[in-house]
Design an enzyme around this catalytic site. Structure first.
Site, mmCIF file in Angstrom:
data_model
loop_
_atom_site.group_PDB
_atom_site.id
_atom_site.type_symbol
_atom_site.label_atom_id
_atom_site.label_comp_id
_atom_site.label_asym_id
_atom_site.label_seq_id
_atom_site.Cartn_x
_atom_site.Cartn_y
_atom_site.Cartn_z
ATOM 1 C CB CYS A 79 37.598 43.931 50.821
ATOM 2 S SG CYS A 79 36.790 42.422 51.355
ATOM 3 C CG HIS A 173 42.127 42.178 50.334
ATOM 4 N ND1 HIS A 173 42.173 43.181 51.270
ATOM 5 C CD2 HIS A 173 41.037 41.439 50.632
ATOM 6 C CE1 HIS A 173 41.156 43.061 52.110
ATOM 7 N NE2 HIS A 173 40.446 42.007 51.739
ATOM 8 C CD GLU A 175 45.091 45.023 50.088
ATOM 9 O OE1 GLU A 175 44.612 45.159 48.938
ATOM 10 O OE2 GLU A 175 44.396 44.683 51.072
HETATM 11 N N1 GLN Z 1 33.507 41.218 55.576
HETATM 12 C C1 GLN Z 1 34.038 42.538 55.740
HETATM 13 C C2 GLN Z 1 32.905 43.554 55.826
HETATM 14 O O1 GLN Z 1 31.802 43.219 55.616
HETATM 15 C C3 GLN Z 1 34.984 42.896 54.608
HETATM 16 C C4 GLN Z 1 36.174 41.973 54.633
HETATM 17 C C5 GLN Z 1 37.431 42.573 54.081
HETATM 18 O O2 GLN Z 1 37.525 43.787 53.938
HETATM 19 N N2 GLN Z 1 38.397 41.741 53.814
HETATM 20 O O3 GLN Z 1 33.121 44.679 56.107
#
Ligand code: GLN
Length: 191
Positions: A79, A173, A175
């Site tokens: 992410c 994610h 995890e």
């Molecule tokens: N929206 C976050 C970002 O732009 C990422 C979100 C996440 O890691 N769950 O950094």
């Protein structure tokens, strides 16, 4: 000997990654410095807030050491970690990505926190495709990929898992799901 996995732990979802990897009998080290980075076999950049993590990387002067680390050791970003491993971010200059995977990402492209969702996507590392649960939390979309980037997973038409050499990134994610399939794949990159 079990692998020693480093998890960047300035901010974000590092504790959950740690729990899963310890269940898989890895040695886990939480990483906040170049010295600590140099003592692990692979690195995870967790989800969180990419702009915040990027600021810590700058303060601790870790960007260049991570780039060197990636020359011979596996790195996985989830992410926010995916955003940071990419080449650039569309319409956003809050974080300077590391450029370790030739992708352009768009932050928060699936919607806001309350629009988080769990989907069933497809993962295919060795030709065969399998279903994979994918948890999306303010996730990035992969808008463009370079020619050296392999697509390893999708949810519907969206690219959700990418790989360039030993560097992998997931928009979701793993995890937070019960399956440890993706972690096992990542650890297989050590060999
Ligand atoms: N929206 C976050 C970002 O732009 C990422 C979100 C996440 O890691 N769950 O950094």
């Amino acid at each position: 000997m079990p692998a020693t996995v480093g998890i960047l732990s300035f901010q974000g979802d590092f504790a959950k990654h740690q729990q899963v990897l310890e269940k898989l009998r890895c040695q886990v080290r939480l990483i906040k410095s170049v010295e600590a980075l140099n003592r692990v076999d692979c690195l995870i950049i967790p989800g969180g807030e990419s702009s915040v993590i990027a600021r810590f990387l700058k303060i601790e002067k870790m960007a260049q050491p991570i780039k060197e680390f990636a020359q011979h050791k596996p790195i996985w970003g989830t992410c926010a970690g995916m955003i940071l491993l990419g080449r650039s971010i569309i319409d956003d200059n809050k974080a300077q990505p590391l450029g370790l995977i030739d992708i352009i990402t768009a932050r928060n492209a699936y919607g806001r926190q309350y629009e988080s969702f769990v989907g069933t996507g497809e993962f295919g590392a060795c030709g065969e495709k399998e279903e994979m649960e994918m948890v999306f939390i303010r996730a990035p979309k992969v808008i463009k990929i370079g020619k050296d980037v392999e697509i390893l997973g999708r949810w519907q038409d969206e690219i959700t898992i990418v790989r360039q050499d030993k560097v992998v990134a997931t928009a979701f994610h793993p995890e937070l799901s019960a399956s440890t399939r993706f972690q096992e794949f990542f650890l297989s990159l050590l060999h």
